[in-house]
Design a protein around this motif. Structure first.
Motif, short mmCIF file in Angstrom:
data_model
loop_
_atom_site.label_atom_id
_atom_site.label_comp_id
_atom_site.label_asym_id
_atom_site.label_seq_id
_atom_site.Cartn_x
_atom_site.Cartn_y
_atom_site.Cartn_z
N PHE A 23 2.27 1.96 -10.91
CA PHE A 23 0.82 2.10 -11.08
C PHE A 23 0.24 3.09 -10.09
O PHE A 23 -0.68 3.85 -10.42
CB PHE A 23 0.14 0.74 -10.93
CG PHE A 23 0.03 -0.03 -12.21
CD1 PHE A 23 -1.02 0.19 -13.09
CD2 PHE A 23 0.99 -0.96 -12.56
CE1 PHE A 23 -1.12 -0.51 -14.28
CE2 PHE A 23 0.91 -1.67 -13.76
CZ PHE A 23 -0.15 -1.45 -14.62
N GLY A 24 0.75 3.08 -8.86
CA GLY A 24 0.26 3.99 -7.84
C GLY A 24 0.44 5.45 -8.24
O GLY A 24 -0.45 6.28 -8.03
N ALA A 25 1.60 5.76 -8.83
CA ALA A 25 1.85 7.13 -9.27
C ALA A 25 0.88 7.54 -10.36
O ALA A 25 0.39 8.68 -10.39
CB ALA A 25 3.29 7.26 -9.77
N VAL A 26 0.60 6.63 -11.29
CA VAL A 26 -0.36 6.91 -12.36
C VAL A 26 -1.76 7.13 -11.78
O VAL A 26 -2.49 8.02 -12.21
CB VAL A 26 -0.37 5.76 -13.39
CG1 VAL A 26 -1.51 5.95 -14.39
CG2 VAL A 26 0.97 5.67 -14.12
N LEU A 27 -2.11 6.32 -10.79
CA LEU A 27 -3.43 6.44 -10.17
C LEU A 27 -3.57 7.74 -9.37
O LEU A 27 -4.66 8.31 -9.27
CB LEU A 27 -3.68 5.25 -9.24
CG LEU A 27 -3.90 3.90 -9.93
CD1 LEU A 27 -3.80 2.76 -8.92
CD2 LEU A 27 -5.29 3.88 -10.61
N GLY A 28 -2.43 8.19 -8.79
CA GLY A 28 -2.48 9.44 -8.04
C GLY A 28 -2.17 9.31 -6.56
O GLY A 28 -2.79 9.98 -5.74
N THR A 29 -1.17 8.48 -6.21
CA THR A 29 -0.78 8.38 -4.81
C THR A 29 0.73 8.21 -4.69
O THR A 29 1.42 7.95 -5.68
CB THR A 29 -1.50 7.20 -4.12
OG1 THR A 29 -1.22 7.22 -2.72
CG2 THR A 29 -1.09 5.86 -4.71
N SER A 30 1.22 8.39 -3.49
CA SER A 30 2.66 8.31 -3.23
C SER A 30 3.15 6.86 -3.30
O SER A 30 2.37 5.94 -3.55
CB SER A 30 2.97 8.90 -1.85
OG SER A 30 2.13 8.33 -0.86
N THR A 31 4.44 6.67 -3.06
CA THR A 31 5.10 5.39 -3.26
C THR A 31 4.40 4.22 -2.58
O THR A 31 4.10 4.25 -1.39
CB THR A 31 6.55 5.47 -2.73
OG1 THR A 31 7.22 6.54 -3.39
CG2 THR A 31 7.30 4.18 -2.99
N THR A 32 4.13 3.18 -3.36
CA THR A 32 3.53 1.95 -2.85
C THR A 32 4.64 1.00 -2.44
O THR A 32 5.56 0.75 -3.22
CB THR A 32 2.64 1.29 -3.94
OG1 THR A 32 1.61 2.21 -4.31
CG2 THR A 32 2.01 0.01 -3.43
N ALA B 163 0.87 -1.18 0.00
CA ALA B 163 0.00 0.00 0.00
C ALA B 163 0.90 1.22 0.00
O ALA B 163 2.11 1.11 0.24
CB ALA B 163 -0.92 0.00 1.22
N PRO B 164 0.37 2.41 -0.28
CA PRO B 164 1.17 3.63 -0.18
C PRO B 164 1.77 3.73 1.22
O PRO B 164 1.06 3.63 2.22
CB PRO B 164 0.15 4.73 -0.45
CG PRO B 164 -0.84 4.08 -1.35
CD PRO B 164 -0.97 2.67 -0.83
N GLY B 165 3.08 3.91 1.28
CA GLY B 165 3.80 3.79 2.56
C GLY B 165 3.75 5.02 3.44
O GLY B 165 3.84 6.16 2.96
N MET B 166 3.65 4.78 4.73
CA MET B 166 3.78 5.85 5.71
C MET B 166 5.24 6.32 5.74
O MET B 166 6.16 5.54 5.61
CB MET B 166 3.39 5.34 7.10
CG MET B 166 1.90 5.09 7.26
SD MET B 166 0.94 6.63 7.15
CE MET B 166 1.51 7.48 8.61
N GLY B 167 5.43 7.60 5.92
CA GLY B 167 6.78 8.16 5.90
C GLY B 167 7.07 8.70 4.51
O GLY B 167 7.42 9.88 4.35
N LEU B 168 6.89 7.85 3.51
CA LEU B 168 7.07 8.30 2.13
C LEU B 168 5.98 9.27 1.72
O LEU B 168 6.23 10.22 0.97
CB LEU B 168 7.10 7.09 1.19
CG LEU B 168 8.38 6.24 1.27
CD1 LEU B 168 8.13 4.86 0.69
CD2 LEU B 168 9.52 6.92 0.57
N ASN B 169 4.75 9.05 2.23
CA ASN B 169 3.68 10.00 1.91
C ASN B 169 3.91 11.34 2.60
O ASN B 169 3.62 12.40 2.04
CB ASN B 169 2.30 9.42 2.27
CG ASN B 169 2.22 8.88 3.68
OD1 ASN B 169 3.12 9.07 4.50
ND2 ASN B 169 1.13 8.20 3.98
N ALA B 170 4.47 11.30 3.81
CA ALA B 170 4.79 12.53 4.52
C ALA B 170 5.93 13.28 3.81
O ALA B 170 5.89 14.52 3.69
CB ALA B 170 5.18 12.23 5.96
N TYR B 171 6.93 12.54 3.33
CA TYR B 171 8.01 13.17 2.57
C TYR B 171 7.46 13.82 1.30
O TYR B 171 7.84 14.93 0.94
CB TYR B 171 9.06 12.11 2.21
CG TYR B 171 10.21 12.65 1.39
CD1 TYR B 171 11.24 13.37 1.98
CD2 TYR B 171 10.26 12.43 0.01
CE1 TYR B 171 12.29 13.87 1.22
CE2 TYR B 171 11.30 12.93 -0.76
CZ TYR B 171 12.31 13.65 -0.15
OH TYR B 171 13.34 14.14 -0.91
#
Length: 460
Positions: free
Chosen positions: A320-329, A76-84
């Motif tokens: 795929f996550g970046a294309v969908l619209g979210t931070s690093t999976t 899933a989109p990772g914690m920490g990476l989404n904050a960065y």
């Protein structure tokens, strides 16, 4: 069909065990569906669209893990990476969120190349067995620490961290919380730990999942009798699912394929991509090492069979996550909860993926599960992973001290990748400076990693 696809008998497991493990993993990860949209909304992204992107990216990445590697790990989109992504790249460096998504997309493509060329697999195999056990122990302390914080059992205070008190919580957060909002949830979390521990000791099947559900049910009872009073302003919401808006899936349109390649040749863009790349590589490797060590999946040489498929799933999920619209999976450390329940194959991951997909339709139910109900699961899973400390050779100080540094760094620095960095640097430095390298077969890649980690601290 399931037996042929996932080799259940070969892995000494059953459909029931795998499905239960997959549900448990999802229950401990479901918080990301609420947390990730909130964090990325700070970067100006549409919160509803990010919720959908988060669920779909998690489902895709986890299906890839099931099919590519047949492992019980969820993504899933990772914690920490989404904050960065939100607070450093967008709000701190001034990039648009579209550019930040592009950096994640580029990172995913680089990951695919590194996975195909065996670079990431070579890194995994280069880490010594003692250090691999230390990574598992460190992750155990790290996720237990996350659980303690999610439940507010541990709060900030005059001594940096301290045991919860209403007064201390209010002072640290500048709020006016009471026993009937924050206080009762802390008590429920502690009761949840005791309930889960009893279920574990009694060897009740699905003990961790039952612990989550029973703690949540106790919270609902407390809300009905008035012991728990929701206080949305402080982040304490009703524990009952809210279907007032019906069942609807927020549109992906505001964030789907919103990539901006205008800055890809700038030095700062390269730094951003490298930062995403670095943290994700070693967070993923750390999680794979820790969880697979605990599950007994490593072979005699400390290697993880089919690791290329696991790393490729992570890379594809990120792209795929970046294309969908979210931070690093990335691979989630909470996968340990499913492994603890007996999950050993991709059927566990597939179950988790299906639940992420279903969460699009039943989001009010999944988002109603409070953090104090999942916190006991993280704390108990931390105990399970901590047990790997017995596999570390403490009689050899040149091995034990780097392991000790690695273990401590993860919870203290709040980062799996920092723990690996510190572990590798100290391992190489101690063996070089004491002359132990002459009698130990240290992989040349360990020296390369140590130099890269040192350069990272100097320049990033």
């Amino acid at each position: 069909m399931l037996e042929k696809l996932f080799k259940l008998k070969e892995n000494n497991t059953t459909i029931k065990t795998e499905v239960l493990a997959g549900i448990t993993t999802f229950m401990t990860m479901a918080y990301i569906l609420a947390v990730n949209p909130g964090i990325l909304a700070a970067a100006g992204m549409d919160q509803g669209a990010v919720f959908t992107a988060t669920a779909v990216a998690a489902a895709i990445g986890t299906v890839c893990m099931a099919l590519f590697a047949n492992y019980p790990f969820a993504l899933a989109p990772g914690m920490g990476l989404n904050a960065y992504f939100a607070y450093t790249v967008v709000l701190g460096m001034g990039y648009s969120w579209q550019t930040a998504l592009t950096a994640v997309f580029v990172e995913g493509l680089v990951f695919i190349v590194l996975s195909v060329t065996n670079v990431r697999e070579a890194i995994f195999n280069a880490i010594p067995m003692n250090l691999k056990s230390a990574v598992s122990v460190g992750i155990g302390l790290f996720i237990a620490f996350i659980g303690l914080q999610n439940a507010n059992i541990v709060v900030g205070g005059a001594t940096l961290l301290e045991l919860f008190s209403v007064e201390g919580y209010n002072l640290a957060n500048g709020v006016n919380a009471t026993f009937n909002d924050v206080g009762i949830t802390v008590l429920l979390a502690i009761i949840g730990v005791i309930i889960t521990a009893i279920l574990v000791i009694k060897d009740i099947k699905g003990n961790i999942l039952w612990g989550i559900l029973l703690t949540w049910i106790l919270g609902i009872i407390c809300q009905f009798v008035g012991l728990y009073v929701p206080n949305p302003e402080l982040g304490f919401y009703t524990l009952l699912p809210d279907f007032s808006s019906g069942i609807s899936i927020p549109s992906l349109a505001p964030v789907f394929f919103k990539l901006d390649f205008s800055n890809v040749f700038s030095l700062n863009f390269f730094v951003v991509v490298f930062a995403f790349l670095f943290v994700d590589i070693f967070d993923t490797l750390g999680t794979l090492i820790g969880v697979s060590t605990k599950a007994g999946m490593l072979d005699e040489e400390g290697k993880l069979p089919r690791i290329k498929g696991a790393l490729m799933a992570d890379a594809v999920g990120t792209t795929f996550g970046a294309v969908l619209g979210t931070s690093t999976t990335t691979t989630f450390v909470e996968s340990a909860s499913g492994v603890t329940e007996g999950g050993r194959t991709g059927l566990t991951a597939l179950t988790t993926a299906v639940l992420f997909a279903l969460s699009l339709l039943l989001s009010p139910i999944f988002l109603a599960i409070p953090s104090f109900a999942t916190a006991p699961a993280l704390i108990i899973v931390g105990f399970y992973m901590l047990s790997n400390v017995v596999n570390i050779n403490f009689a050899d100080y040149s091995e034990a001290i780097p392991c000790y540094i690695c273990i401590g760094a993860m919870p203290f620095f709040y980062s799996i990748s920092e723990g690996i960095s510190m572990g590798v640097i100290s391992y190489v430095a101690i063996h070089l400076l004491t002359g132990k390298y002459k009698e130990k077969k240290i992989s040349p890649l360990m020296y390369v990693l140590a130099v890269l980690f040192i350069l990272k601290y100097i320049f990033l």
